[in-house]
Design an enzyme around this catalytic site. Sequence first.
Site, PDB file in Angstrom:
ATOM      1  N   GLY A 115       7.185   9.538   0.014  1.00  0.00           N
ATOM      2  CA  GLY A 115       8.329  10.353   0.410  1.00  0.00           C
ATOM      3  C   GLY A 115       8.252  11.769  -0.139  1.00  0.00           C
TER       4      GLY A 115
ATOM      5  CD  GLU B 235      -1.480  -7.124   2.847  1.00  0.00           C
ATOM      6  OE1 GLU B 235      -1.490  -6.635   3.973  1.00  0.00           O
ATOM      7  OE2 GLU B 235      -1.054  -6.500   1.862  1.00  0.00           O
TER       8      GLU B 235
ATOM      9  CB  ALA C 293       4.044   3.813   3.414  1.00  0.00           C
TER      10      ALA C 293
HETATM   11  C1  LIG Z   1       1.427  -3.714  -3.619  1.00  0.00           C
HETATM   12  C2  LIG Z   1       2.190  -2.966  -2.548  1.00  0.00           C
HETATM   13  C3  LIG Z   1       1.799  -3.094  -1.219  1.00  0.00           C
HETATM   14  C4  LIG Z   1       2.467  -2.396  -0.224  1.00  0.00           C
HETATM   15  N1  LIG Z   1       2.044  -2.524   1.070  1.00  0.00           N
HETATM   16  C5  LIG Z   1       2.626  -1.779   2.025  1.00  0.00           C
HETATM   17  C6  LIG Z   1       2.130  -1.816   3.367  1.00  0.00           C
HETATM   18  O1  LIG Z   1       1.182  -2.539   3.677  1.00  0.00           O
HETATM   19  N2  LIG Z   1       2.721  -1.008   4.292  1.00  0.00           N
HETATM   20  C7  LIG Z   1       3.760  -0.191   3.958  1.00  0.00           C
HETATM   21  O2  LIG Z   1       4.237   0.556   4.815  1.00  0.00           O
HETATM   22  N3  LIG Z   1       4.280  -0.158   2.722  1.00  0.00           N
HETATM   23  C8  LIG Z   1       3.729  -0.927   1.749  1.00  0.00           C
HETATM   24  N4  LIG Z   1       4.223  -0.892   0.476  1.00  0.00           N
HETATM   25  C9  LIG Z   1       5.463  -0.131   0.202  1.00  0.00           C
HETATM   26  C10 LIG Z   1       5.200   1.360   0.088  1.00  0.00           C
HETATM   27  O3  LIG Z   1       4.113   1.592  -0.764  1.00  0.00           O
HETATM   28  C11 LIG Z   1       6.470   2.010  -0.433  1.00  0.00           C
HETATM   29  O4  LIG Z   1       7.509   1.758   0.479  1.00  0.00           O
HETATM   30  C12 LIG Z   1       6.294   3.515  -0.602  1.00  0.00           C
HETATM   31  O5  LIG Z   1       5.314   3.777  -1.580  1.00  0.00           O
HETATM   32  C13 LIG Z   1       7.612   4.162  -0.999  1.00  0.00           C
HETATM   33  O6  LIG Z   1       7.410   5.530  -1.153  1.00  0.00           O
HETATM   34  P1  LIG Z   1       8.276   6.343  -2.236  1.00  0.00           P
HETATM   35  O7  LIG Z   1       7.898   7.766  -2.041  1.00  0.00           O
HETATM   36  O8  LIG Z   1       9.685   5.962  -2.139  1.00  0.00           O
HETATM   37  O9  LIG Z   1       7.786   5.790  -3.638  1.00  0.00           O
HETATM   38  P2  LIG Z   1       6.319   5.742  -4.286  1.00  0.00           P
HETATM   39  O10 LIG Z   1       5.273   5.887  -3.244  1.00  0.00           O
HETATM   40  O11 LIG Z   1       6.320   4.518  -5.121  1.00  0.00           O
HETATM   41  O12 LIG Z   1       6.275   7.040  -5.212  1.00  0.00           O
HETATM   42  C14 LIG Z   1       7.128   7.197  -6.300  1.00  0.00           C
HETATM   43  C15 LIG Z   1       6.508   8.249  -7.194  1.00  0.00           C
HETATM   44  O13 LIG Z   1       7.454   8.628  -8.182  1.00  0.00           O
HETATM   45  C16 LIG Z   1       6.830   8.717  -9.429  1.00  0.00           C
HETATM   46  N5  LIG Z   1       7.845   8.486 -10.446  1.00  0.00           N
HETATM   47  C17 LIG Z   1       8.607   7.392 -10.601  1.00  0.00           C
HETATM   48  N6  LIG Z   1       9.452   7.542 -11.619  1.00  0.00           N
HETATM   49  C18 LIG Z   1       9.232   8.768 -12.139  1.00  0.00           C
HETATM   50  C19 LIG Z   1       9.781   9.485 -13.220  1.00  0.00           C
HETATM   51  N7  LIG Z   1      10.759   8.982 -13.974  1.00  0.00           N
HETATM   52  N8  LIG Z   1       9.301  10.714 -13.495  1.00  0.00           N
HETATM   53  C20 LIG Z   1       8.306  11.256 -12.740  1.00  0.00           C
HETATM   54  N9  LIG Z   1       7.743  10.601 -11.701  1.00  0.00           N
HETATM   55  C21 LIG Z   1       8.201   9.374 -11.392  1.00  0.00           C
HETATM   56  C22 LIG Z   1       5.764   7.647  -9.387  1.00  0.00           C
HETATM   57  O14 LIG Z   1       4.733   7.912 -10.338  1.00  0.00           O
HETATM   58  C23 LIG Z   1       5.281   7.744  -7.959  1.00  0.00           C
HETATM   59  O15 LIG Z   1       4.215   8.641  -7.791  1.00  0.00           O
HETATM   60  C24 LIG Z   1       3.571  -1.581  -0.563  1.00  0.00           C
HETATM   61  C25 LIG Z   1       3.966  -1.455  -1.886  1.00  0.00           C
HETATM   62  C26 LIG Z   1       3.275  -2.136  -2.876  1.00  0.00           C
HETATM   63  C27 LIG Z   1       3.701  -1.997  -4.305  1.00  0.00           C
END
Ligand SMILES: Cc1cc2nc3c(=O)[nH]c(=O)nc-3n(C[C@H](O)[C@H](O)[C@H](O)COP(=O)(O)OP(=O)(O)OC[C@H]3O[C@@H](n4cnc5c(N)ncnc54)[C@H](O)[C@@H]3O)c2cc1C
Length: 427
Positions: A22, A178, A323
């Site tokens: 995001g 998986e 994602a």
């Molecule tokens: C094992 C696994 C498999 C998955 N498989 C799929 C799939 O096949 N298809 C799919 O669409 N989705 C999949 N997902 C879900 C997908 O990865 C998430 O929905 C997506 O990453 C969410 O994006 P985000 O930006 O909200 O959070 P994230 O991508 O998790 O990013 C959050 C970021 O914030 C940072 N952060 C957190 N807290 C702090 C803090 N206090 N200070 C500074 N930085 C911080 C973290 O380091 C990270 O870089 C999977 C997730 C996991 C864990």
Amino acid sequence: MTTGQPAPAEPHHIVIVGAGFGGLEAAFDLAGAPVRITLVDRRNHHLFQPLLYQVATASLATSEIAWPIRYLLRGRPEVTTLFATVSGVDAPARRVLLDDGGTLSYDTLVLATGARHAYFGHDEWEPFAPGLKTLEDATTLRRRILVAFERAERETDPERRAAWLTFVIVGAGPTGVELAGTIAELAQDTLPPDFRNIDTQKARIVLIEAGPRVLTGFADDLSAYAQRALESLGVEVMLGQAVTECSADGVVYGGQNLRARTLIWAAGVRASPAAEWLGAPADRAGRLQVLPDLTVPGHPEIFAIGDTVVIAGPDGKPVPGIAPAAKQQGRYVAQSIKARLRGGSFGPFRYRHAGSLAQIGKRLAVIEFGSIKLRGTVAWWIWGIAHIYFLIGLRNRLSVALSWLWIHARNQRAARLITQGSSKVVN
Ligand SMILES: Cc1cc2nc3c(=O)[nH]c(=O)nc-3n(C[C@H](O)[C@H](O)[C@H](O)COP(=O)(O)OP(=O)(O)OC[C@H]3O[C@@H](n4cnc5c(N)ncnc54)[C@H](O)[C@@H]3O)c2cc1C
């Protein structure tokens, strides 16, 4: 010397916390806007979480699914990347608080801090049943899985050897399915010729799910197919069984004890503490309840997106924690900020579901795009192409494609390395 001209106004400052799907998408889509951006992450890399399980199962190397954030934004002089951990937000003062005592002022804040796994009130299980969310988690699991085979090779007591050769995965969502399928293939296809005292094909892979079926996010017939495919790989699927205990000796589920030295948690998620930082309303999983324009109630200058929030989709159900949803929200926030800077406004966020995919072993997958349902090898090809397409950079696309080709042609998993892993985890 004074020119008599007023000093140029400081550009609007946007702080984005989190460079996951995001936050990074928001930063990318703000290109060209008259703003200054500070992107803060506690890790120095953006991680492609959908392929984390392949690092945990020795199929891919860590550098194939992660990229330095600084590198990704090297061509954007208005973006400053900071390697720092956010510990709170002082919303009245418009400041982000860092855990080392530092602060960052903002005009607009975007919280994109994701989620972690949750143990439903049993955090004491984590050392025995680690989850999968970060690269460290993946290398810790890889170490545990590979060490289990090594210990079994040296173990002479049949019961203890069986415990080393029993792998339990809790939770049969996409990650659990998986992991189970790939560990089964590791034991069935990759490892047998390398061991002398054990038959790795006798390893038990047990997938335990409290719900009535695997892959509950998919249609009934696809989840039934996934279960049959797992069973044909030798995975034992236990449905309708809640785990009530995890320890160094194994698990208790449905009232029975199962001795196992390797447990993996793939059962639940808890949002980052973004809602707590703001004292904002949250659901039971800690997800911040944002308004339809993805802002925090009472704070139009604070957006929150991705796995750390909950918002209803067009069908009334919560937008899934995947994602594409986080990326769509990142894009929406960038457009919304640009509209505001032009003095306009933007309508509410509308989620468009592109489909669901899950792999079950190296040649099978299930895919659901609206009414289109695919399974088997065709679905696997689409799954593979989609994942390669969404990786960042040509080098990684080629590298992952080559690693997969090698696994298919030779059953060899190049990343079978036992490295340190987390010291918190018991093995
Ligand atoms: C094992 C696994 C498999 C998955 N498989 C799929 C799939 O096949 N298809 C799919 O669409 N989705 C999949 N997902 C879900 C997908 O990865 C998430 O929905 C997506 O990453 C969410 O994006 P985000 O930006 O909200 O959070 P994230 O991508 O998790 O990013 C959050 C970021 O914030 C940072 N952060 C957190 N807290 C702090 C803090 N206090 N200070 C500074 N930085 C911080 C973290 O380091 C990270 O870089 C999977 C997730 C996991 C864990």
